[in-house]
Design an enzyme around this catalytic site. Structure first.
Site, PDB file in Angstrom:
ATOM      1  N   ASP A  22     -14.148   4.696  -5.975  1.00  0.00           N
ATOM      2  CA  ASP A  22     -12.947   5.215  -6.534  1.00  0.00           C
ATOM      3  C   ASP A  22     -13.327   6.571  -7.099  1.00  0.00           C
ATOM      4  O   ASP A  22     -14.293   6.680  -7.724  1.00  0.00           O
ATOM      5  CB  ASP A  22     -12.104   4.508  -7.207  1.00  0.00           C
ATOM      6  CG  ASP A  22     -10.748   5.070  -7.826  1.00  0.00           C
ATOM      7  OD1 ASP A  22     -10.240   5.724  -6.763  1.00  0.00           O
ATOM      8  OD2 ASP A  22     -10.869   5.445  -9.027  1.00  0.00           O
ATOM      9  N   GLU A  34     -14.046   7.291  -1.814  1.00  0.00           N
ATOM     10  CA  GLU A  34     -12.909   8.063  -1.995  1.00  0.00           C
ATOM     11  C   GLU A  34     -13.246   9.340  -2.469  1.00  0.00           C
ATOM     12  O   GLU A  34     -13.476   9.649  -3.653  1.00  0.00           O
ATOM     13  CB  GLU A  34     -11.997   7.403  -2.712  1.00  0.00           C
ATOM     14  CG  GLU A  34     -10.537   8.129  -2.612  1.00  0.00           C
ATOM     15  CD  GLU A  34      -9.697   8.269  -3.977  1.00  0.00           C
ATOM     16  OE1 GLU A  34      -8.869   8.710  -4.062  1.00  0.00           O
ATOM     17  OE2 GLU A  34     -10.516   7.748  -5.128  1.00  0.00           O
TER      18      GLU A  34
END
Length: 631
Positions: free
Chosen positions: A309, A362
């Site tokens: 993330d 990401e």
């Protein structure tokens, strides 16, 4: 009280940041010490004056079980006889300033149900896995030539029990796995199931990096879920958050009274947008903590990959900061050199120790070589989320079809960089919350046009180069925005229109698996050729997907982004003979108007669009068709 010694070698590797089984050393571990059963506790707190173990076994008395420190490494340890699996514990720490603080275990492998936060002594190694065949195949997994279709799931809101409670990991295994298998996805990606105190964070503010959240059951219950996925040929990807952590006083923040895990200067150590703390990636023990966590999930839970993330927030020292609010690196630049080295090490270690796992980033900027090897300056990820494709495509489809001709570049620009990285096309949870509305509600027009546009979006995604990712609920046209507080609107599946959307996704997954043209060469320009990218006036695009092997033929894709049918629409094709429609998003099977090409299309020797032959076909309104050479 004498403690079974931690080996000098273990401590040395940890101090160097290279102990890849640190989860077997630090934390709480059941051991037999000189014939006595009990638990060995170990914690890294180099700046503490004193540390003791407190728990339900000593009435939380900090004077009962003082730990001993290895001054060379700052690791405190103690063996306590009689402490068994299920006992609760924390660490009572006296800081060098004499303050008394209580912390939960950074290496705890299970925790109490929130809002309580004590760690739980666990017994590991007794789960009987049944996924040996899957793991053996995974070692040989050629992901660059294989379909990768990911169903993104928040376990607490996919479906609720009849009483309104969350499903357990085992109940998810019994309900989610058959659903995903039937819908045709290759992988499930779980939003973070690492332990976290706040439901509303969706798991992205992690406090237990070595523990599955107790919201849905025990660690072995999660192992059962993964095992059932594997036995049904479904991979499991864990959403994992090494970019920041919450400042809750019971967890990692100022763990021993000093900035231990975080950078001490808030210009590098605090994330202004999220109010969280940023890891000090330059510290060996911190890097070991994080890489050890990644390996823990791949090793002890058989995860098939990690979605990392907020990578952009890690890479840039000036991420979301104004001038004067950040510190440059040693060369005066804004790159976080320690974070870069950490990510390179993370990917190198995970992929070397667990061949076939997928490491996904990401990363929302144009940082170069995210999916290239560290040896040539890359970060070493397998895949990167294509945020540009997602933003451009949704922006385009949110326009009234009358005006889409003026935004045609939103469809075509992405191919200029589509093969610069190995991309995932993400229609994720982030696009259906915080006032952004659900996917179907983003689409303009009446109900029919909204459903047709959503079918077109999914069809376009599955025909476009790259791996696929879809957040739960999108596959049947969830109309409400997603909320972690409620389950999906499953009642919609009683209506044929929403059943049709799910059938469409099922068939797209099937086509994606069946036709090599759709999944081979997805990460190289050999797999894609424009036929016509210039017909902005009619908002139609057409392209070829090539499998790169002579035994498998190409597919022709034609997409019409207006509600006006295009009859006798001519496109160039690479070969003569007959062409057959194998997919039409406007089929009545999916809730469409059934306008298409039921008969074979005879290619004519009429050169068109720099192709030797051409065909005339009908392109349905707000629809996409796929053609293949007829055999």
């Amino acid at each position: 009280m004498e403690s079974p010694a931690l080996s000098e070698f273990d401590l040395h590797l940890f101090a160097e940041g290279r102990h890849w089984h640190i989860y077997n050393v630090l934390g709480a571990h059941l051991v037999n010490h000189r014939g006595t059963e009990g638990t060995r506790f170990a914690v890294w707190a180099p700046n503490a004056r004193a540390v003791s173990v407190i728990g339900d076994f000593n009435n939380w008395d900090s004077g009962r079980h003082a730990m001993a420190v290895n001054n060379g490494y700052g690791v405190w340890s103690l063996f306590i006889p009689g402490v068994k699996a299920g006992h609760l514990y924390k660490f009572a720490i006296t800081t060098r300033n004499g303050h008394h603080i209580t912390k939960t275990d950074p290496y705890g492998q299970a925790f109490e149900h929130r809002p309580s936060n004590a760690a739980v002594v666990t017994e590991r190694g007794h789960y009987a896995w049944g996924d040996g065949d899957w793991l053996e195949r995974r070692n040989r997994f050629d992901w660059q030539q294989s379909p990768i279709s990911v169903y993104e799931v928040h376990p607490g809101s996919w479906r609720h029990h009849g009483s309104g409670r969350w499903l357990t990991y085992r109940e998810l295994a019994d309900q989610l796995v058959p659903y995903v298998l039937e819908t045709g996805f290759t992988h499930i990606e779980l939003l973070p199931v690492t332990e976290h105190p706040l439901d509303e964070s969706w798991g992205y503010q992690t406090t237990g990096y070595y523990a599955p959240t107790s919201r849905f059951g025990s660690p072995d219950d999660l192992r059962y879920f993964v095992d059932q996925c594997h036995q049904n040929n479904i991979g499991v990807i864990l959403d994992w958050v090494p970019g920041h952590f919450p400042d809750d006083d019971f967890a990692l923040a100022e763990f021993d009274g000093t900035a231990l895990y975080e950078h001490e200067d808030p210009r590098r150590g605090r994330h202004q947008d999220w109010g969280t703390l940023i890891y000090n990636y330059g510290r060996h023990e911190v890097r070991n903590f994080l890489i050890g966590s990644a390996l823990f999930w791949l090793d002890t839970f058989h995860m098939d990959g990690l979605r990392v993330d907020a990578v952009a927030s890690m890479l840039y020292l000036n991420y979301s900061r104004n001038e004067g609010e950040w510190l440059p690196n040693e060369h005066g630049g804004h790159e976080n050199l320690d974070a870069i080295r950490f990510l390179q090490d993370l990917n190198r270690v995970c992929q070397s120790r667990f061949p076939g796992v997928l490491m996904m980033a990401e990363e929302s900027t144009s940082w170069p070589r995210v999916t290239r090897p560290p040896e040539i300056g890359g970060l070493g990820f397998n895949l990167k989320w294509n945020m540009g494709w997602m933003h451009d495509t949704l922006h385009y489809l949110q326009q009234d079809p009358v005006y889409r001709q003026y935004h045609h570049d939103k469809l075509t620009f992405g191919l200029l960089y589509a093969f610069s990285e190995n991309f995932v096309l993400p229609l994720s949870h982030d696009e259906v919350v915080h006032g952004k509305s659900s996917l179907i509600q983003k689409m303009p027009g009446d109900d029919w046009q909204q459903r047709a546009s959503l079918r077109l979006l999914f069809s376009y995604m599955f025909s476009y180069p790259g791996a696929k990712l879809l957040f739960m609920g999108g596959e049947f046209g969830q109309r409400q925005e997603w909320s972690e507080r409620r389950e999906l609107d499953w009642y919609l599946l009683q209506y044929p229109e929403h059943q049709g959307l799910r059938k469409l996704v099922q068939d797209l997954n099937g086509l994606y698996r069946r036709y090599p043209a759709l999944h081979r060469k997805s990460f190289t320009s050999e797999g894609f050729e424009w036929i016509d990218c210039h017909d902005s006036t009619q908002s139609v695009i057409s392209f070829l997907r090539n499998p790169g092997t002579p035994e498998h033929g190409p597919l022709v894709i034609v997409a019409n982004f207006t509600p006006i049918p295009r009859h006798h629409y001519r496109i160039g094709v690479p070969t003569g003979g007959n062409w057959q429609e194998i997919f039409n998003s406007d089929s009545t099977w999916y809730g469409g108007s059934n306008l298409g090409n039921p008969l074979l299309l005879q290619a004519e020797p009429t050169p068109w669009m720099a192709r030797p032959c051409s065909v005339e076909l009908t392109v349905p309104p707000l629809g996409l068709v796929m053609l293949r050479p007829a055999t």
